[in-house]
Scaffold this motif. Structure first.
Motif, mmCIF file in Angstrom:
data_model
loop_
_atom_site.group_PDB
_atom_site.id
_atom_site.type_symbol
_atom_site.label_atom_id
_atom_site.label_comp_id
_atom_site.label_asym_id
_atom_site.label_seq_id
_atom_site.Cartn_x
_atom_site.Cartn_y
_atom_site.Cartn_z
ATOM 1 N N PRO A 177 -4.741 -8.835 24.871
ATOM 2 C CA PRO A 177 -3.103 -9.194 24.388
ATOM 3 C C PRO A 177 -2.665 -8.408 23.225
ATOM 4 C CG PRO A 177 -4.675 -11.055 23.806
ATOM 5 C CD PRO A 177 -5.604 -9.986 24.656
ATOM 6 N N GLY A 178 -3.945 -8.130 22.316
ATOM 7 C CA GLY A 178 -3.127 -7.407 21.082
ATOM 8 C C GLY A 178 -2.585 -8.526 19.956
ATOM 9 N N ALA A 179 -2.447 -8.140 18.676
ATOM 10 C CA ALA A 179 -1.589 -9.181 17.903
ATOM 11 C C ALA A 179 -1.330 -8.269 16.737
ATOM 12 C CB ALA A 179 -2.550 -10.009 17.336
ATOM 13 N N VAL A 180 0.004 -8.724 16.581
ATOM 14 C CA VAL A 180 0.732 -7.477 15.528
ATOM 15 C C VAL A 180 1.274 -8.669 14.461
ATOM 16 C CG1 VAL A 180 2.697 -6.231 14.553
ATOM 17 C CG2 VAL A 180 1.474 -5.817 16.750
ATOM 18 N N THR A 181 0.656 -8.813 13.350
ATOM 19 C CA THR A 181 0.953 -9.784 12.188
ATOM 20 C C THR A 181 2.251 -9.118 11.420
ATOM 21 O OG1 THR A 181 -1.495 -10.478 12.186
ATOM 22 C CG2 THR A 181 0.199 -11.198 10.321
ATOM 23 N N ILE A 182 3.143 -9.661 11.479
ATOM 24 C CA ILE A 182 4.435 -9.069 10.692
ATOM 25 C C ILE A 182 4.192 -8.536 9.316
ATOM 26 C CG2 ILE A 182 6.748 -9.278 10.372
ATOM 27 C CD1 ILE A 182 5.959 -9.485 13.232
ATOM 28 N N ALA A 183 3.685 -9.373 8.499
ATOM 29 C CA ALA A 183 3.489 -9.031 7.054
ATOM 30 C C ALA A 183 2.546 -8.050 6.972
ATOM 31 C CB ALA A 183 3.033 -10.566 6.344
ATOM 32 N N ASN A 184 1.532 -7.919 7.573
ATOM 33 C CA ASN A 184 0.471 -6.825 7.472
ATOM 34 C C ASN A 184 1.159 -5.639 7.929
ATOM 35 O OD1 ASN A 184 -0.678 -9.672 7.745
ATOM 36 N ND2 ASN A 184 -2.569 -8.434 7.473
ATOM 37 N N ALA A 185 1.732 -5.791 9.246
ATOM 38 C CA ALA A 185 2.200 -4.544 9.733
ATOM 39 C C ALA A 185 3.404 -3.738 8.836
ATOM 40 C CB ALA A 185 2.807 -4.694 11.097
ATOM 41 N N VAL A 186 4.284 -4.485 8.216
ATOM 42 C CA VAL A 186 5.400 -4.241 7.502
ATOM 43 C C VAL A 186 5.018 -3.835 6.190
ATOM 44 C CG1 VAL A 186 7.637 -4.947 6.654
ATOM 45 C CG2 VAL A 186 7.189 -5.544 8.796
ATOM 46 N N PHE A 187 3.995 -4.659 5.398
ATOM 47 C CA PHE A 187 4.010 -4.291 3.892
ATOM 48 C C PHE A 187 2.407 -3.537 3.833
ATOM 49 C CE2 PHE A 187 7.173 -7.673 3.861
ATOM 50 C CZ PHE A 187 8.047 -6.922 3.193
ATOM 51 N N GLY A 188 1.638 -3.690 4.954
ATOM 52 C CA GLY A 188 0.434 -3.080 4.744
ATOM 53 C C GLY A 188 0.038 -1.857 5.807
ATOM 54 N N SER A 189 1.002 -1.269 6.075
ATOM 55 C CA SER A 189 0.901 -0.014 7.079
ATOM 56 C C SER A 189 0.165 0.905 6.493
ATOM 57 C CB SER A 189 2.278 0.213 7.609
ATOM 58 O OG SER A 189 3.009 0.744 6.670
ATOM 59 N N ASN A 190 -0.651 1.819 7.204
ATOM 60 C CA ASN A 190 -1.415 2.932 6.738
ATOM 61 C C ASN A 190 -0.848 4.224 7.550
ATOM 62 O OD1 ASN A 190 -3.066 4.585 5.567
ATOM 63 N ND2 ASN A 190 -4.977 3.968 6.821
ATOM 64 N N LEU A 191 -0.073 5.077 6.878
ATOM 65 C CA LEU A 191 0.527 4.884 5.511
ATOM 66 C C LEU A 191 1.579 4.177 5.140
ATOM 67 C CD1 LEU A 191 0.690 8.832 5.469
ATOM 68 C CD2 LEU A 191 -1.013 7.492 4.492
ATOM 69 N N PRO A 192 1.946 3.976 4.067
ATOM 70 C CA PRO A 192 2.976 3.025 3.811
ATOM 71 C C PRO A 192 4.345 3.191 4.202
ATOM 72 C CG PRO A 192 1.584 3.147 1.788
ATOM 73 C CD PRO A 192 1.390 4.292 2.735
ATOM 74 N N ILE A 193 5.045 2.138 4.689
ATOM 75 C CA ILE A 193 6.510 2.522 5.184
ATOM 76 C C ILE A 193 7.258 2.853 3.831
ATOM 77 C CG2 ILE A 193 8.641 1.568 5.937
ATOM 78 C CD1 ILE A 193 6.938 -0.178 7.798
ATOM 79 N N PRO A 194 8.067 3.849 3.711
ATOM 80 C CA PRO A 194 8.792 4.338 2.408
ATOM 81 C C PRO A 194 9.484 2.957 2.030
ATOM 82 C CG PRO A 194 9.141 5.986 4.122
ATOM 83 C CD PRO A 194 8.261 4.933 4.914
ATOM 84 N N SER A 195 9.492 2.842 0.491
ATOM 85 C CA SER A 195 10.176 1.711 -0.187
ATOM 86 C C SER A 195 11.531 1.599 0.115
ATOM 87 C CB SER A 195 9.867 1.662 -1.455
ATOM 88 O OG SER A 195 10.246 3.002 -2.025
ATOM 89 N N GLU A 196 12.312 2.787 0.455
ATOM 90 C CA GLU A 196 13.655 2.968 0.517
ATOM 91 C C GLU A 196 14.111 2.329 2.010
ATOM 92 O OE1 GLU A 196 12.264 7.226 1.179
ATOM 93 O OE2 GLU A 196 11.765 5.343 -0.229
ATOM 94 N N VAL A 197 13.144 2.509 2.832
ATOM 95 C CA VAL A 197 13.456 1.620 4.235
ATOM 96 C C VAL A 197 13.265 0.116 4.155
ATOM 97 C CG1 VAL A 197 12.409 1.638 6.417
ATOM 98 C CG2 VAL A 197 12.649 3.581 5.441
ATOM 99 N N LEU A 198 12.266 -0.473 3.199
ATOM 100 C CA LEU A 198 12.008 -1.768 3.235
ATOM 101 C C LEU A 198 13.097 -2.421 2.400
ATOM 102 C CD1 LEU A 198 8.256 -1.678 2.967
ATOM 103 C CD2 LEU A 198 9.737 -2.086 4.846
ATOM 104 N N THR A 199 13.376 -1.712 1.086
ATOM 105 C CA THR A 199 14.433 -2.121 0.387
ATOM 106 C C THR A 199 15.732 -2.467 1.018
ATOM 107 O OG1 THR A 199 14.990 -0.061 -0.519
ATOM 108 C CG2 THR A 199 13.409 -1.434 -1.968
#
Length: 216
Positions: A177-199
């Motif tokens: 089934p797979g699992a994507v934990t929202i906080a881990n995916a958004v704030f712990g991605s490798n490489l990080p999502i650019p901060s300007e995208v998240l802000t």
């Protein structure tokens, strides 16, 4: 002319059945995953069925409590094709979820399966959020013996709202089934999502984003 219409109708029916099937139906009794195969298929390659053993179709350990001594107070013990090779192509899997008092299985989704959760012990507050634009929370408090369905691909959570431990058993309509934990995916991605995208997306200062990225 009538034969052409019949042919087109059969073609349309075949295509619609293919669209509705999330995982291909098995074309043989079973397809025990070959862990040594390097074949790149949608699933895993099969080993010779003559070499299948009972251990390929069994799992021991779901009676054991998971370690919930983490910041979430929860633990998931999966039983999918990675643990039971005989699940390959069968389109089902399960997982045991243990909760410490007030423990949380955080917001996440399964990209390849719907889920049915049955409460074996304790009291769980569960829910899922519908898709845009409604984003409506559908939730319920479950007691022992009750179950709840989480549709495929929708964000959901489970939280122990009791003072004792809780146990849930989840069944999935996929071997993986797979699992994507929202906080881990958004704030712990490798490489990080650019901060300007998240802000911009979360409407917070860069310092908040930087802090959250250190957590995950």
């Amino acid at each position: 002319m009538a034969s052409h219409i019949m042919l087109l109708s059969l073609l349309a029916l075949t295509c619609s059945v293919g669209v509705l099937a999330f995982e291909p139906s098995p074309l043989q009794d079973f397809c025990v995953a070959d862990s040594n195969s390097s074949a790149l298929v949608n699933g895993k390659g099969c080993k010779d069925p003559k070499l299948a053993e009972s251990k390929d179709f069994s799992f021991s350990g779901l009676h054991l409590p998971g370690n919930t001594s983490n910041f979430l107070g929860s633990n998931v013990t999966p039983v999918n094709v990675a643990q039971v090779l005989g699940l390959n192509t069968l389109g089902v899997s399960i997982a045991r979820i243990d909760f410490a008092p007030w423990g949380l299985n955080p917001p996440h989704y399964h990209p390849r399966a719907s889920e049915i959760l049955t409460v074996l012990e304790g009291t769980l507050h569960v829910g899922f959020v519908t898709s845009n634009p409604e984003n409506r929370l559908i939730s319920k408090v479950l007691q022992k013996g009750m179950f709840f369905v989480f549709p495929m691909g929708l964000i959901h959570f489970q939280r122990n709202v009791g003072y004792g431990n809780a146990i849930g058993m989840a069944a999935f309509g996929s071997q993986n089934p797979g699992a994507v934990t929202i906080a881990n995916a958004v704030f712990g991605s490798n490489l990080p999502i650019p901060s300007e995208v998240l802000t911009t997306a979360f409407q917070v200062n860069k310092s908040v984003v930087d802090f959250l990225q250190t957590k995950f």
